[in-house]
Design a protein around this motif. Structure first.
Motif, PDB file in Angstrom:
ATOM      1  N   ALA B 106       0.801  -1.223   0.000  1.00 37.77           N
ATOM      2  CA  ALA B 106       0.000   0.000   0.000  1.00 37.77           C
ATOM      3  C   ALA B 106       0.839   1.282   0.000  1.00 37.77           C
ATOM      4  CB  ALA B 106      -0.943   0.006   1.208  1.00 37.77           C
ATOM      5  N   ALA B 107       2.173   1.146   0.096  1.00 38.46           N
ATOM      6  CA  ALA B 107       3.008   2.354   0.014  1.00 38.46           C
ATOM      7  C   ALA B 107       3.906   2.244  -1.217  1.00 38.46           C
ATOM      8  CB  ALA B 107       3.838   2.553   1.289  1.00 38.46           C
ATOM      9  N   ILE B 108       5.017   1.536  -1.068  1.00 37.87           N
ATOM     10  CA  ILE B 108       6.019   1.536  -2.151  1.00 37.87           C
ATOM     11  C   ILE B 108       5.533   0.784  -3.388  1.00 37.87           C
ATOM     12  CG2 ILE B 108       7.326  -0.486  -1.362  1.00 37.87           C
ATOM     13  CD1 ILE B 108       9.897   1.160  -1.986  1.00 37.87           C
ATOM     14  N   GLY B 109       4.600  -0.153  -3.189  1.00 32.37           N
ATOM     15  CA  GLY B 109       4.139  -0.945  -4.339  1.00 32.37           C
ATOM     16  C   GLY B 109       2.728  -0.603  -4.799  1.00 32.37           C
ATOM     17  N   ALA B 141       3.063   3.008   8.851  1.00 31.52           N
ATOM     18  CA  ALA B 141       2.677   2.413   7.566  1.00 31.52           C
ATOM     19  C   ALA B 141       1.551   3.251   6.968  1.00 31.52           C
ATOM     20  CB  ALA B 141       2.211   0.978   7.794  1.00 31.52           C
ATOM     21  N   PRO B 142       1.235   3.039   5.697  1.00 29.91           N
ATOM     22  CA  PRO B 142       0.096   3.761   5.121  1.00 29.91           C
ATOM     23  C   PRO B 142      -1.210   3.426   5.837  1.00 29.91           C
ATOM     24  CG  PRO B 142       0.921   2.084   3.605  1.00 29.91           C
ATOM     25  CD  PRO B 142       1.924   2.223   4.689  1.00 29.91           C
ATOM     26  N   THR B 143      -1.238   2.243   6.463  1.00 27.80           N
ATOM     27  CA  THR B 143      -2.466   1.784   7.125  1.00 27.80           C
ATOM     28  C   THR B 143      -2.474   2.061   8.626  1.00 27.80           C
ATOM     29  OG1 THR B 143      -1.382  -0.365   7.221  1.00 27.80           O
ATOM     30  CG2 THR B 143      -2.975  -0.055   5.462  1.00 27.80           C
ATOM     31  N   PRO B 154       5.789   9.197  16.841  1.00 25.58           N
ATOM     32  CA  PRO B 154       5.824   8.806  18.262  1.00 25.58           C
ATOM     33  C   PRO B 154       4.708   9.432  19.080  1.00 25.58           C
ATOM     34  CG  PRO B 154       7.647  10.285  17.731  1.00 25.58           C
ATOM     35  CD  PRO B 154       7.006   9.920  16.433  1.00 25.58           C
ATOM     36  N   ASN B 155       4.089  10.483  18.568  1.00 24.73           N
ATOM     37  CA  ASN B 155       2.966  11.074  19.288  1.00 24.73           C
ATOM     38  C   ASN B 155       1.623  10.626  18.705  1.00 24.73           C
ATOM     39  OD1 ASN B 155       4.724  12.586  20.968  1.00 24.73           O
ATOM     40  ND2 ASN B 155       5.097  13.941  19.216  1.00 24.73           N
ATOM     41  N   GLY B 156       1.672   9.616  17.890  1.00 20.38           N
ATOM     42  CA  GLY B 156       0.455   9.122  17.259  1.00 20.38           C
ATOM     43  C   GLY B 156       0.309   9.728  15.880  1.00 20.38           C
ATOM     44  N   ARG B 157      -0.332   8.962  14.961  1.00 16.85           N
ATOM     45  CA  ARG B 157      -0.489   9.464  13.596  1.00 16.85           C
ATOM     46  C   ARG B 157      -1.398  10.697  13.594  1.00 16.85           C
ATOM     47  NH1 ARG B 157      -1.268   6.017   8.206  1.00 16.85           N
ATOM     48  NH2 ARG B 157      -1.442   7.712   6.713  1.00 16.85           N
ATOM     49  N   ASP B 158      -0.855  11.791  13.098  1.00 14.70           N
ATOM     50  CA  ASP B 158      -1.599  13.034  12.988  1.00 14.70           C
ATOM     51  C   ASP B 158      -1.978  13.179  11.511  1.00 14.70           C
ATOM     52  OD1 ASP B 158      -2.471  15.613  12.736  1.00 14.70           O
ATOM     53  OD2 ASP B 158      -0.819  16.520  13.867  1.00 14.70           O
ATOM     54  N   VAL B 159      -3.253  13.100  11.219  1.00  7.78           N
ATOM     55  CA  VAL B 159      -3.656  13.088   9.801  1.00  7.78           C
ATOM     56  C   VAL B 159      -3.339  14.423   9.117  1.00  7.78           C
ATOM     57  CG1 VAL B 159      -5.407  11.306  10.077  1.00  7.78           C
ATOM     58  CG2 VAL B 159      -6.062  13.719  10.318  1.00  7.78           C
ATOM     59  N   ALA B 160      -3.194  15.494   9.913  1.00  3.42           N
ATOM     60  CA  ALA B 160      -2.834  16.779   9.308  1.00  3.42           C
ATOM     61  C   ALA B 160      -1.414  16.732   8.753  1.00  3.42           C
ATOM     62  CB  ALA B 160      -2.954  17.891  10.347  1.00  3.42           C
ATOM     63  N   ILE B 161      -0.581  15.888   9.363  1.00  5.49           N
ATOM     64  CA  ILE B 161       0.811  15.763   8.894  1.00  5.49           C
ATOM     65  C   ILE B 161       0.950  14.576   7.933  1.00  5.49           C
ATOM     66  CG2 ILE B 161       3.209  15.354   9.601  1.00  5.49           C
ATOM     67  CD1 ILE B 161       2.442  16.546  12.344  1.00  5.49           C
ATOM     68  N   HIS B 162       0.395  13.439   8.328  1.00  8.76           N
ATOM     69  CA  HIS B 162       0.693  12.185   7.624  1.00  8.76           C
ATOM     70  C   HIS B 162      -0.408  11.727   6.681  1.00  8.76           C
ATOM     71  CE1 HIS B 162       4.026  11.813  10.395  1.00  8.76           C
ATOM     72  NE2 HIS B 162       3.217  11.880  11.424  1.00  8.76           N
ATOM     73  N   GLY B 163      -1.524  12.406   6.679  1.00 10.97           N
ATOM     74  CA  GLY B 163      -2.632  11.923   5.861  1.00 10.97           C
ATOM     75  C   GLY B 163      -3.380  10.809   6.582  1.00 10.97           C
ATOM     76  N   HIS B 164      -4.397  10.294   5.911  1.00 16.61           N
ATOM     77  CA  HIS B 164      -5.293   9.323   6.550  1.00 16.61           C
ATOM     78  C   HIS B 164      -4.821   7.898   6.290  1.00 16.61           C
ATOM     79  CE1 HIS B 164      -8.344  12.339   7.573  1.00 16.61           C
ATOM     80  NE2 HIS B 164      -7.895  12.954   6.487  1.00 16.61           N
ATOM     81  N   PRO B 165      -5.158   6.982   7.181  1.00 12.22           N
ATOM     82  CA  PRO B 165      -4.863   5.570   6.913  1.00 12.22           C
ATOM     83  C   PRO B 165      -5.548   5.138   5.617  1.00 12.22           C
ATOM     84  CG  PRO B 165      -6.172   5.838   8.938  1.00 12.22           C
ATOM     85  CD  PRO B 165      -5.777   7.201   8.486  1.00 12.22           C
ATOM     86  N   LEU B 166      -4.802   4.417   4.816  1.00 13.93           N
ATOM     87  CA  LEU B 166      -5.239   4.116   3.448  1.00 13.93           C
ATOM     88  C   LEU B 166      -6.070   2.836   3.402  1.00 13.93           C
ATOM     89  CD1 LEU B 166      -4.990   4.870   0.424  1.00 13.93           C
ATOM     90  CD2 LEU B 166      -2.853   3.598   0.364  1.00 13.93           C
ATOM     91  N   LYS B 167      -7.293   2.976   2.925  1.00 14.22           N
ATOM     92  CA  LYS B 167      -8.137   1.781   2.754  1.00 14.22           C
ATOM     93  C   LYS B 167      -7.933   1.252   1.337  1.00 14.22           C
ATOM     94  CE  LYS B 167     -11.658   3.000   6.133  1.00 14.22           C
ATOM     95  NZ  LYS B 167     -13.091   3.094   6.425  1.00 14.22           N
ATOM     96  N   ILE B 168      -6.787   0.669   1.130  1.00 16.53           N
ATOM     97  CA  ILE B 168      -6.446   0.292  -0.253  1.00 16.53           C
ATOM     98  C   ILE B 168      -7.315  -0.875  -0.734  1.00 16.53           C
ATOM     99  CG2 ILE B 168      -4.555  -1.316   0.301  1.00 16.53           C
ATOM    100  CD1 ILE B 168      -3.105   0.117  -2.166  1.00 16.53           C
ATOM    101  N   THR B 169      -7.733  -1.722   0.176  1.00 13.26           N
ATOM    102  CA  THR B 169      -8.544  -2.868  -0.250  1.00 13.26           C
ATOM    103  C   THR B 169      -9.873  -2.401  -0.836  1.00 13.26           C
ATOM    104  OG1 THR B 169      -7.441  -4.133   1.468  1.00 13.26           O
ATOM    105  CG2 THR B 169      -9.406  -5.123   0.521  1.00 13.26           C
ATOM    106  N   GLU B 170     -10.447  -1.358  -0.225  1.00 10.42           N
ATOM    107  CA  GLU B 170     -11.679  -0.783  -0.784  1.00 10.42           C
ATOM    108  C   GLU B 170     -11.406  -0.234  -2.186  1.00 10.42           C
ATOM    109  OE1 GLU B 170     -11.001  -0.784   2.359  1.00 10.42           O
ATOM    110  OE2 GLU B 170     -12.825  -0.878   3.553  1.00 10.42           O
ATOM    111  N   MET B 171     -10.239   0.391  -2.355  1.00  5.46           N
ATOM    112  CA  MET B 171      -9.882   0.918  -3.683  1.00  5.46           C
ATOM    113  C   MET B 171      -9.781  -0.218  -4.698  1.00  5.46           C
ATOM    114  SD  MET B 171      -6.877   3.571  -2.557  1.00  5.46           S
ATOM    115  CE  MET B 171      -6.261   3.802  -4.209  1.00  5.46           C
ATOM    116  N   LEU B 172      -9.150  -1.317  -4.294  1.00  2.00           N
ATOM    117  CA  LEU B 172      -8.948  -2.437  -5.224  1.00  2.00           C
ATOM    118  C   LEU B 172     -10.278  -3.087  -5.609  1.00  2.00           C
ATOM    119  CD1 LEU B 172      -5.757  -4.006  -3.595  1.00  2.00           C
ATOM    120  CD2 LEU B 172      -5.868  -2.422  -5.525  1.00  2.00           C
ATOM    121  N   ALA B 173     -11.225  -3.048  -4.679  1.00  2.00           N
ATOM    122  CA  ALA B 173     -12.535  -3.650  -4.959  1.00  2.00           C
ATOM    123  C   ALA B 173     -13.265  -2.897  -6.075  1.00  2.00           C
ATOM    124  CB  ALA B 173     -13.380  -3.679  -3.690  1.00  2.00           C
TER     125      ALA B 173
END
Lengths: 357, 252
Positions: B106-109, B141-143, B154-173
């Motif tokens: 879901a990231a490099i590939g 990870a992207p997820t 280390p302070n938790g995923r901040d979506v303003a910085i890192h974006g949202h967790p990627l639902k790639i499986t939904e995309m593939l569907a």
């Protein structure tokens, strides 16, 4: 009777790939070599020989498709031009690390970066010195005619399968785009699976009861085993250097001066040599056909008798370094080159040569 | 086995012959071992060991080829679907699958994954989603879930910085080339059985030439998550499943 045809170097590669029994082609369009995939798609070899032709989503994907096909022992190739070949460097390193045979074709254009779509020879270093990471070599063939672009397809596959080293045909925009007479190689059927298994017992073809599983990988975390693997590969490189050097000599036997050039530059130099000879200057041309293994020994021999050498390249001076290493200071080695997609005339080469007389 | 501890007549279960005897390097509690076993059992039950070529990823499962007794090609990070594309097209009778983690797939590939699925390559993709880079030591990870801690957030995923967790499986569907897209887990006996059915279906689809099948396995990485195996399972149920709900996304 052999049929003489008129076609571009790029088209000749496509026809030769079908005729020599390739199993698969994977590529991504890029100027100045897109005719290769276009020709393959128009020929529809999947309906005749069964050869797979696939347009990938990127050069990164194409080189890994080649990796996957080669891992199963198939005869597969990809073609591209300089920026695309840069993208492939990771996969080329992986293929070398996994000792996979395959054919790569680079129809060089000027760089760095997006550069130009005009011809160049500025990927010499990338091809012969290892463009990706790690200690590896590519058998590098430099065609100087449409005929050689056709012939080096099968030669490249043969060398690559013999030594399990990827082979690079390092062509350029001149040879790829120009139309010339060519006699295509005769049709040869694709190998049967039995022939493949005999030729490639190392390939991942499905684990049968009579053998252990086969893993195609470049990875080994044990440093001692990894060093052994590298040493074994290096010993194959030494064997290639000892046995597979190819070059062409033109008016070299009585030469007082030597021009060294490969690919399209060598054709220009041949005209320059002819006109310099007409003026009574005894100059010869040595054309390396294999850029690696490099014909260093024959150059060292000529260094005993010529007064200087001049390399002519469509770059800032790359092969000149290998010529200098080969002659080891015995004679001066000069360089004349054009960049940016400029192809010099024979007169320009003669003028450059005369400067050093 | 020369000196069985259990009398053969009392034997009710044994390790698949498609699993090797090598000791797995996975951490206790990791989902990889169970996922490997499922694949091995399915290959054995389908009697396809001789026709199988697996494609190994980069990540903890890079050594899957030490554990599954089938031929393998080891891909560079993210490139497994490109290898699998060529292996299957050049060997249409083979059972070809990739095994990829979330960073790999879901990231490099991402490009290789989407395009292989879009072409409908007749391969099966086993996608291990544990929301973290395990092998390199617990990076984002992207997820990775929003607020989830990793060594590079280390302070938790901040979506303003890192974006949202990627639902790639939904995309593939959404892609025409995929025939079967499902999300499963392996943390209970029931979920293991479901995942095994999903893997079997994915493998059968690819042999029948129906297109690309994706089996996502929402997994734990208790060492990367800094939890005990039990805590990790509970955390996965409470946090991963609401964002990555289990079940079939597509079955055509």
């Amino acid at each position: 009777m052999e049929e003489v045809q008129l076609m571009k170097g790029n088209e000749a590669v496509a026809h030769a790939a079908i005729r020599c029994g390739s199993d698969g082609y994977f590529g991504y369009p890029i100027t100045p070599q897109s005719e290769i995939m276009e020709t393959l798609m128009a020929e529809r070899p999947w309906e005749t020989t069964g050869m797979v032709v696939l347009q990938a989503e990127s050069e990164v994907a194409s080189i890994y498709m080649v990796f996957g096909g080669a891992a199963t022992g198939k005869k597969v190739l990809t073609t591209s031009s300089s920026p695309g070949v840069s993208l492939m460097q990771e996969g080329i390193s992986f293929a070398c690390g996994a000792d996979l045979p395959c054919l790569l074709v680079n129809v060089m254009r000027g760089g760095p970066g997006l550069g130009t779509i005009q011809p160049s020879q500025s990927d010499y270093f990338q091809s012969v010195k290892g463009g990706g990471h790690g200690d590896y070599k590519l058998i590098t063939l430099a065609p100087a005619s449409v005929q050689e672009m056709a012939d080096f397809v099968e030669l490249g596959f043969q060398l690559s399968f013999k030594y399990r080293i990827p082979c690079m045909m390092l062509s350029d925009g001149v040879i790829g785009q120009m139309m010339e007479k060519v006699v295509l190689p005769p049709f040869k059927p694709r190998r049967t699976q039995e022939e493949l298994l005999e030729q490639c017992p190392w390939a991942a073809t499905g684990k049968t009861e009579d053998r252990e599983r086969i893993v195609i990988t470049s990875l080994d975390l044990d440093p001692y085993r990894m060093e052994k693997k590298n040493e074994e590969r290096q010993s194959r490189y030494r064997l290639v250097e000892a046995t597979e050097v190819r070059y062409e000599e033109f008016m070299c036997t009585d030469a007082d001066y030597l021009i060294v050039a490969f690919g399209s530059a060598a054709r220009i130099c041949q005209n320059a040599v002819e006109s310099l000879r007409a003026e009574g200057i005894k100059v010869g041309l040595l054309r390396p056909i294999t850029l690696w293994p490099f014909p260093g020994k024959i150059l060292a021999k000529y260094a005993e008798k010529v007064r200087f050498m001049l390399t002519v390249e469509l770059n800032a001076g790359q092969m000149v370094e290998d010529v200098r290493l080969s002659v080891n200071g015995k004679v001066p080695v000069y360089h004349y080159g054009r960049m940016g997609g400029i192809v010099p005339t024979p007169e320009e080469v003669s003028t450059a040569f005369n400067k050093y007389l | 086995m020369s000196n069985p501890i259990i009398d053969p007549k009392n034997l009710v279960y044994e390790k698949s012959k498609v699993l090797s005897d090598n000791t797995m390097h996975y951490c206790p509690g990791c989902s990889h071992g169970t996922a490997h076993r499922i694949i091995a059992e399915v290959i054995e039950e389908m009697d396809r060991q001789k026709e199988t070529v697996g494609v190994a990823p980069v990540g903890c499962a890079v050594f899957i080829y030490n554990y599954l007794n089938v031929d393998f090609a080891e891909a560079a990070h993210g490139r497994a679907p490109a290898l699998a594309t060529a292996i299957k097209r050049l060997n249409p009778e083979k059972l070809v699958f990739t095994y990829q983690g979330d960073g790999d797939l879901a990231a490099i590939g991402t490009a290789e994954t989407i395009h292989a699925c879009n072409r409908g390559e007749n391969i099966a993709i086993i996608f291990i989603n544990n929301g973290i880079y395990g092998m390199t030591g617990g990076q984002m990870a992207p997820t990775t879930l929003e607020g989830m801690v990793s060594s590079t957030c280390p302070n938790g995923r901040d979506v303003a910085i890192h974006g949202h967790p990627l639902k790639i499986t939904e995309m593939l569907a959404l892609l025409e080339g995929t025939c079967y897209v499902t999300r499963q887990s392996v943390h209970t006996a029931a979920s293991v059985r479901k995942t095994k059915r999903a893997v079997r279906k994915a493998f059968e689809n690819s042999l029948q030439g129906k297109g690309t099948s994706i089996v996502e396995i929402v997994s734990t990485c208790n060492s990367g998550w800094k939890m005990t195996p039990h805590q990790a399972n509970l955390w996965m149920e409470e946090n991963m499943f609401p964002y990555y709900p289990l079940g079939d996304l597509k079955d055509k």
